[in-house]
Design an enzyme around this catalytic site. Sequence first.
Site, short mmCIF file in Angstrom:
data_model
loop_
_atom_site.label_atom_id
_atom_site.label_comp_id
_atom_site.label_asym_id
_atom_site.label_seq_id
_atom_site.Cartn_x
_atom_site.Cartn_y
_atom_site.Cartn_z
N GLN A 204 108.67 83.61 -20.74
CA GLN A 204 107.49 83.72 -21.60
C GLN A 204 107.83 84.58 -22.80
O GLN A 204 108.46 85.64 -22.66
CB GLN A 204 106.33 84.34 -20.82
CG GLN A 204 105.84 83.50 -19.65
CD GLN A 204 104.92 84.29 -18.76
OE1 GLN A 204 105.31 85.34 -18.23
NE2 GLN A 204 103.71 83.79 -18.55
N ASP A 227 104.86 79.68 -24.04
CA ASP A 227 103.67 80.52 -24.22
C ASP A 227 103.54 81.06 -25.64
O ASP A 227 103.25 82.25 -25.83
CB ASP A 227 103.67 81.67 -23.21
CG ASP A 227 103.53 81.21 -21.77
OD1 ASP A 227 103.43 79.99 -21.56
OD2 ASP A 227 103.53 82.06 -20.88
N ASP A 254 103.87 75.13 -22.09
CA ASP A 254 102.54 75.76 -22.06
C ASP A 254 102.29 76.57 -23.33
O ASP A 254 101.75 77.68 -23.26
CB ASP A 254 102.42 76.68 -20.84
CG ASP A 254 102.61 75.94 -19.52
OD1 ASP A 254 102.49 74.71 -19.51
OD2 ASP A 254 102.90 76.61 -18.51
N ARG A 318 98.52 70.59 -18.93
CA ARG A 318 98.28 70.76 -17.50
C ARG A 318 97.30 71.91 -17.32
O ARG A 318 97.13 72.76 -18.22
CB ARG A 318 99.58 71.06 -16.74
CG ARG A 318 100.31 72.33 -17.18
CD ARG A 318 101.60 72.52 -16.38
NE ARG A 318 102.40 73.66 -16.83
CZ ARG A 318 103.52 74.07 -16.25
NH1 ARG A 318 103.97 73.42 -15.17
NH2 ARG A 318 104.21 75.09 -16.72
N TRP A 320 96.18 75.48 -15.79
CA TRP A 320 96.85 76.70 -15.33
C TRP A 320 96.00 77.29 -14.21
O TRP A 320 94.94 77.86 -14.48
CB TRP A 320 97.03 77.68 -16.48
CG TRP A 320 97.62 79.00 -16.08
CD1 TRP A 320 98.35 79.28 -14.98
CD2 TRP A 320 97.52 80.24 -16.81
NE1 TRP A 320 98.72 80.61 -14.95
CE2 TRP A 320 98.23 81.22 -16.06
CE3 TRP A 320 96.92 80.61 -18.00
CZ2 TRP A 320 98.32 82.55 -16.48
CZ3 TRP A 320 97.01 81.93 -18.43
CH2 TRP A 320 97.71 82.89 -17.69
#
Length: 410
Positions: A204, A227, A254, A318, A320
């Site tokens: 991340q 992220d 993500d 998606r 989380w």
Amino acid sequence: MNTVLLMLTALLVAPGTPARPVLSPTEAAPFTAANYLGSSGTYAAPVADPWRPQPIRTPRRPDFVVGGHGLTDVQQAVDAAYRTGGTRRLSIAVRPGTYTGTVFIPAGAPPLTIYGDGPPDQVKLEFTIDATITPAQWAAQVNADGRYAEGDPAWPMFQSCATKTTATAALCATVVWSQATDLRLKGLTITNTLLDTVDRGTHQALALRTDADRTQLENLRLIGRQDTFLANADNVNTIARVSVRNSYIEGDTDFVFGRAAAVFDHCEFRLVSSRKASGGVIFAPNTHPGFPYGFLVTRSRIIADDGYRSAPTGHLGRAWDQGAGATGYLPGITPNGQLVIRDSYLGEGFDTAAPWAPAATTARPFLARVDEGRDLNDVNYNRLWEYANHGPFAVSPTRSGQPTTSRSIS
């Protein structure tokens, strides 16, 4: 367009399939910016509080200037504005240049507008920080130049991360972090320069994290890999609203995620393969399970680079399932990410068989309701939807209910 995609597009009218759900015009009607941004307060008892953000205006005479003959970095200007106090909106102009280091904007600051005084790609806020390091390593790296000291406005934010008892710095690994209500950012490039210096594992590395209500972002360039942008609600019980316009966001995993009620209008999202050559994911909302509005993407472009276009394995998004690693997904308790992508361009590079990936944290398989009279907020199913999009990866029902595909605008 290949034959398989043409066949799938021909089949996918509302309600779509369990792997690729599509809204009908009636179902799509509530998913508007006004509704996503129309309530404040708690998720348990939201209050009607219309927020209609207008284009960000910048003053001829800013209150503070960074660069040139002004202050040397943005954190100094934020600290000065905080100490000025009051309720009047204060402005910080950032001259073209590269400003290395983090920027923390604490709660309790007056309304702030921080803007680039030049082309966005020439006003750069940058830092290299990886979530896998320990809190102590994070503190040493972030504060190597002594920008945070006891008594400074942002000291409590710094300390909250430096004194964490977790194994890693996690979501503290961000370049710009705001806990301030009514923040406006415009005309900046914010980059977590970790980028491709690490493997494709879990690294991340946030560019921007916002925690508070009425955060307005315009004409930004947010660049990272995993992220990149966290649109967060720091209090898990309270609504936080975010408006993002005319902005570019880049990443591979993500890279647009969080709990906020966020509207992305006229934005571009670009999935890149330079670090992670397959299976990348753009959106990962962790919306409160009882709240109907997570992320709305409208009049935007969702594209992938050459690597993904040549081997299309990307995912639009998606859920989380935050906090459910030990328990598994608990319907009605675990966050259940909500997202509608509508009236937007969907380019090539995405997985036709599985455009939505299994949930983060739990790997809960993606499954949507496609029955007549379905409940779009059923906590036993995913709530990631498409409506009236165009482009080579789009499925778009016309008013007559028949599918249509549109030519690429890229």
